[in-house]
Design a protein around this motif. Sequence first.
Motif, PDB file in Angstrom:
ATOM      1  N   VAL A 172      38.435  32.877  35.696  1.00 23.47           N
ATOM      2  CA  VAL A 172      37.736  32.935  36.974  1.00 23.47           C
ATOM      3  C   VAL A 172      36.229  32.736  36.764  1.00 23.47           C
ATOM      4  O   VAL A 172      35.556  32.128  37.575  1.00 23.47           O
ATOM      5  N   VAL A 231      33.621  44.471  45.004  1.00 23.86           N
ATOM      6  CA  VAL A 231      34.381  44.771  43.781  1.00 23.86           C
ATOM      7  C   VAL A 231      34.161  43.729  42.698  1.00 23.86           C
ATOM      8  O   VAL A 231      33.960  44.066  41.535  1.00 23.86           O
ATOM      9  N   ARG A 232      34.242  42.464  43.098  1.00 23.34           N
ATOM     10  CA  ARG A 232      34.303  41.419  42.075  1.00 23.34           C
ATOM     11  C   ARG A 232      32.983  41.241  41.331  1.00 23.34           C
ATOM     12  O   ARG A 232      32.954  40.630  40.274  1.00 23.34           O
ATOM     13  N   GLY A 247      40.364  37.040  34.083  1.00 16.72           N
ATOM     14  CA  GLY A 247      38.953  37.332  34.390  1.00 16.72           C
ATOM     15  C   GLY A 247      38.009  36.306  33.796  1.00 16.72           C
ATOM     16  O   GLY A 247      36.994  35.959  34.405  1.00 16.72           O
ATOM     17  N   LEU A 275      38.666  41.677  38.648  1.00  8.72           N
ATOM     18  CA  LEU A 275      38.421  40.769  37.535  1.00  8.72           C
ATOM     19  C   LEU A 275      37.447  39.654  37.914  1.00  8.72           C
ATOM     20  O   LEU A 275      37.202  38.752  37.119  1.00  8.72           O
ATOM     21  N   GLY A 276      36.943  39.701  39.137  1.00  7.98           N
ATOM     22  CA  GLY A 276      35.900  38.766  39.510  1.00  7.98           C
ATOM     23  C   GLY A 276      36.328  37.630  40.420  1.00  7.98           C
ATOM     24  O   GLY A 276      35.543  36.721  40.681  1.00  7.98           O
ATOM     25  N   LEU A 312      36.886  49.466  45.562  1.00  4.56           N
ATOM     26  CA  LEU A 312      38.115  49.127  46.281  1.00  4.56           C
ATOM     27  C   LEU A 312      38.197  49.888  47.592  1.00  4.56           C
ATOM     28  O   LEU A 312      38.948  49.517  48.489  1.00  4.56           O
ATOM     29  N   ILE A 322      33.358  46.184  36.795  1.00  7.33           N
ATOM     30  CA  ILE A 322      34.180  47.292  36.365  1.00  7.33           C
ATOM     31  C   ILE A 322      35.549  46.769  35.915  1.00  7.33           C
ATOM     32  O   ILE A 322      36.011  45.733  36.369  1.00  7.33           O
ATOM     33  N   ILE A 374      36.726  41.237  30.594  1.00  3.12           N
ATOM     34  CA  ILE A 374      35.488  40.867  31.290  1.00  3.12           C
ATOM     35  C   ILE A 374      34.304  41.710  30.809  1.00  3.12           C
ATOM     36  O   ILE A 374      33.238  41.676  31.414  1.00  3.12           O
ATOM     37  N   ALA A 383      41.657  44.249  31.660  1.00  4.20           N
ATOM     38  CA  ALA A 383      40.461  44.881  32.214  1.00  4.20           C
ATOM     39  C   ALA A 383      39.286  44.771  31.247  1.00  4.20           C
ATOM     40  O   ALA A 383      38.138  44.601  31.661  1.00  4.20           O
ATOM     41  N   ALA A 387      40.540  40.911  42.269  1.00  3.45           N
ATOM     42  CA  ALA A 387      39.172  41.138  42.744  1.00  3.45           C
ATOM     43  C   ALA A 387      38.353  41.875  41.684  1.00  3.45           C
ATOM     44  O   ALA A 387      37.204  41.521  41.429  1.00  3.45           O
ATOM     45  N   PHE A 444      39.449  47.854  35.934  1.00  4.27           N
ATOM     46  CA  PHE A 444      40.285  48.844  36.615  1.00  4.27           C
ATOM     47  C   PHE A 444      41.722  48.688  36.172  1.00  4.27           C
ATOM     48  O   PHE A 444      42.283  47.591  36.222  1.00  4.27           O
ATOM     49  N   ARG A 452      38.620  54.852  43.145  1.00  2.00           N
ATOM     50  CA  ARG A 452      38.622  53.595  43.899  1.00  2.00           C
ATOM     51  C   ARG A 452      37.279  53.343  44.572  1.00  2.00           C
ATOM     52  O   ARG A 452      36.876  52.192  44.745  1.00  2.00           O
TER      53      ARG A 452
END
Lengths: 309, 286
Positions: A81, A51-52, A78, B170-171, A31, A56, A129, A126, B168, A58, A26
């Motif tokens: 976004v 994180v964003r 992903g 994932l962006g 995280l 990575i 992205i 995961a 988060a 996860f 983490r």
Amino acid sequence: MTLEVPEGSLTALLGPSGGGKSTLLRVIAGLEVPDAGTIEIDGEDVTGVPVRDRGIGFCFQHYAPFRHLTVRRNVAFGLEVRRRPKDEIRSRVDELLDLVRIAHLADRYPAQLSGGQRQRMALARALAIEPRVLLLDEPFGALDAQVRQQLRAWLRQLHEKISVTTVLVTHDQEEAMEVADRLVIINEGHLEQIGAPAAMYDSPANEFVLKFLGPATLWRGRWIRPHDLVVHRDPDLGGERATVERVTHLGFEIRIDLSLAAGSPVWAQLSRGSAAELDVAPGDQVWVALSESAAGVDGSPVPASTHRH
Amino acid sequence: MTARWRWPLRVVAFGYLALLVVIPVGSVFYRAFEHGFATAWDAVTTPDALHALFLTLIVVLIAVPLDTVFGVGVALILARHRFPGSWLLDALVDIPLAISPVVIGLSLILVYGKSGWFGNWLAAHGIQVIFSLPGIVMASAAVALPYVVREVLPVLLEIGTEQEQAAATLGAGPFTTFRRITLPSIRRSLAYGVTLTTARVLGEFGAVVIVSGAIAGRTQTLTLFIQDGIENLNPTGAYAGAVILALLALLVLIVLGGDPERRKRRWRSPSDQFPSDSETPSLSTT
């Protein structure tokens, strides 16, 4: 501790539950914030990067599916976004669903999937992205034994196909040895040893690693693998005299509990064939020696009880 | 439960509801239209009655969004951050449920009234809170404040933080995560919380009667109009006003909280529940 994960490798963080493996994972993901120390990805210090923006992928232990979105929308999240064009998202998601073999479930909701399917959806989500690092927290922990077996082999193949740098956390040494090409053994927050699975099994750095990776028995003050003991009935071949206490059949493996003339107990692991050849029963006298290739580590001053697997 | 008791218990349950709700509310409808529809219509289309209706709707349109935004915010803070004093915030939210609305109205006067703490300052800046719209909105919002928090908080705790963390990784930023992950997960409970809040604001009397002064045509809401009708020998007005209030409340229940799926699902066994639904089991007890 310092830990370097080579690009393209599949590294397993292995150790008993509560040893800090998941926390480490983490922290790599961002995280959790480390009290001290730095995280670098591709030589870039990402310790302060949220994180964003870390790039990575996860996978959570329980997959954390978005329950209100279909499989397709989960995987697309992903990319949506990131405001990628619709056509691109569609074709990329199709590709990923094919890769993890759940294309036929694209319009289902997560609650309508089995555990294994959910896990593969989480993996596809995961991977969508194109992460620099893929992090898997106990990826097989929540699955039943048979599915777990299948998914291990599948994950191994998948990694060969896409070769994204992967770090997974597990407390199951068999799983780690089967899936990973590098093991990192962590115990109570300490890094015990890093290396390839076979090399580490054959030359463990200490008692903990030896015991954690496989069966162990105490022989003349040293911890050794019980399959490194040679048991025979011929006094001329040498060795230490012992009495057979118990013979246990565990499928292919036969386990023989012995008590040495000196009084201490030890156990040997024999294959079915060699056990049949030896043909012993409780009460028989045998001689025990250590095979020449055997590895071992000195036991702690107060010998712990024999570690069984 | 043995079969022997099944029927008596059903009779008691329905009888209780009939005595307390169905018969009294039904008789209000009857009395309102006792002298014909035209009489009732005339009674609720007087300028004072129309103003009361208008004022009530204005108060709902301001107080309900305030309580909604505040309620979701407080629920998020309580569910997602542990901080010293979070227990205090949690307890404070329940105060309006515990204290009589009359006391809440009175306390608002003490703070914002002419001789209140902020009274001079407010008067100097030409702002009148008490005996005017701001006071009525504040009293209504205060009384209805706990409902959204109490509906949304258990669901936030139930769904946990993993989906938000996954978003988060994932962006997604905090706002995107809230809009696309958290909000859809709490949607049903939020709708129910807003329904309860609206119903409470529509029907609020005790706190509003204290802060508004109940001036006909100026600070009289529907509930105050009904009270006024009873006191000043205008029973038809009172009953007709009551009918309008009841119809408004019914409309709110249908539009916001009347998700028939939700109600049906509550009566199904857990195994037939549609698995993809984001509604959590704890919610179905509300």
